[in-house]
Write a protein that holds these residues in place. Sequence first.
Motif, PDB file in Angstrom:
ATOM      1  N   GLU A 156      -9.280 -10.699   2.589  1.00 14.94           N
ATOM      2  CA  GLU A 156     -10.567 -11.355   2.311  1.00 14.94           C
ATOM      3  C   GLU A 156     -10.559 -11.940   0.896  1.00 14.94           C
ATOM      4  N   PHE A 157     -10.196 -11.106  -0.044  1.00 10.56           N
ATOM      5  CA  PHE A 157     -10.188 -11.479  -1.468  1.00 10.56           C
ATOM      6  C   PHE A 157      -9.307 -12.708  -1.722  1.00 10.56           C
ATOM      7  N   LYS A 204      -8.115  -0.695   5.826  1.00  9.46           N
ATOM      8  CA  LYS A 204      -9.318  -1.150   5.134  1.00  9.46           C
ATOM      9  C   LYS A 204      -8.920  -1.911   3.868  1.00  9.46           C
ATOM     10  N   LYS A 205      -7.991  -1.355   3.150  1.00  7.49           N
ATOM     11  CA  LYS A 205      -7.508  -1.974   1.911  1.00  7.49           C
ATOM     12  C   LYS A 205      -6.873  -3.346   2.206  1.00  7.49           C
ATOM     13  N   TYR A 235       0.839  -1.207   0.000  1.00 12.64           N
ATOM     14  CA  TYR A 235       0.000   0.000   0.000  1.00 12.64           C
ATOM     15  C   TYR A 235       0.869   1.250   0.000  1.00 12.64           C
ATOM     16  N   GLU A 282      -7.407  -5.296   4.739  1.00 13.00           N
ATOM     17  CA  GLU A 282      -8.466  -6.242   5.127  1.00 13.00           C
ATOM     18  C   GLU A 282      -9.232  -6.767   3.919  1.00 13.00           C
ATOM     19  N   GLU A 283      -9.545  -5.868   3.004  1.00  3.65           N
ATOM     20  CA  GLU A 283     -10.257  -6.274   1.779  1.00  3.65           C
ATOM     21  C   GLU A 283      -9.435  -7.285   0.983  1.00  3.65           C
ATOM     22  N   LEU A 284      -8.149  -7.001   0.890  1.00  8.32           N
ATOM     23  CA  LEU A 284      -7.287  -7.885   0.101  1.00  8.32           C
ATOM     24  C   LEU A 284      -7.125  -9.254   0.760  1.00  8.32           C
ATOM     25  N   THR A 341      -7.353 -14.069   5.500  1.00  8.92           N
ATOM     26  CA  THR A 341      -7.705 -13.364   6.739  1.00  8.92           C
ATOM     27  C   THR A 341      -7.293 -14.161   7.982  1.00  8.92           C
TER      28      THR A 341
END
Length: 259
Positions: free
Chosen positions: A138-139, A131-132, A104, A134-136, A143
């Motif tokens: 997840e993707f 946030k980014k 990031y 966490e999203e990644l 996690t």
Amino acid sequence: MKYVLEIDNVSKFFHGLVAIDDLTIKVKPGQIYGIIGPNGAGKTTLFNCVTGIYTPEQGTIKYKGEDITGMQPHKIAQKGVLRTFQNIRLFSDMSVAENIMAGYHTKSKQKWYHAIFHTPAYKKDEKAAWKKVEELMEFFNLTHLATNPTGDLSYGNQRKVEMARALAANPELLILDEPAAGLNENETIELTEIIRKISQMDIGIMMIEHDMEMVMSLTDYITVINFGKEISQGEPNFVQNDPRVIEAYIGSDDDEEDE
Ligand SMILES: Nc1ncnc2c1ncn2[C@@H]1O[C@H](COP(=O)(O)OP(=O)(O)OP(=O)(O)O)[C@@H](O)[C@H]1O
Ligand SMILES: [Mg+2]
């Protein structure tokens, strides 16, 4: 924008050896572009030219229409050309989340004093960064491994962390050097799906891969290289049946198919 990447007549020499010989390759946004060829063909060298590790002796490389030939690697990364490596490069003592966070910050506009004084801009950016990340996670289905050091992960998960770190920098061109190397069948299937989803985000993908099943099912377009030269270019069906390609592979140790 028609092309995210335009490689025009690029050549790269090492002490008289021609590693890349007059290659022209154009990648569209959202396209998955395969680079294949026998060992030592010049595939990684081509990626090193695009990412600024090497400066080609001839030709130009444009990213989103801008000439980036010979630009420094970190500048090219900041512009949005991100990569993974043939031999995974992660901070192995750092956690999954921290490794992705490092990606990031490739593009983050923060100045050093924001971090020291914990300015509002810093706090806002940190929040956006988490946030980014966490999203990644997840993707990529990482996690549950967020706090694990990446050195302890399976090869497949390490490859995913490396890809997540590249995506954290918001690339418009993602360059993958043998993403499926060392993965088992299930991991390869999972990764294939992930790469397909990334391309659907309109990110151009250029990938080197020896797993022909993966290449043929995943890529939209392919350039085949042998001894630094293009020997074929086209859609998977075309290059697969091109006699020049079959000949190049039969003449090397790479071919594991028995026909
Ligand atoms: N820094 C360098 N100095 C001198 N020669 C190099 C250098 N980097 C690569 N080469 C040579 O350039 C040629 C192409 O190497 P490259 O690593 O690009 O091949 P490749 O297609 O990625 O092969 P592989 O499938 O084995 O990864 C090889 O002959 C290699 O030895
Ligand atoms: Mg290579």
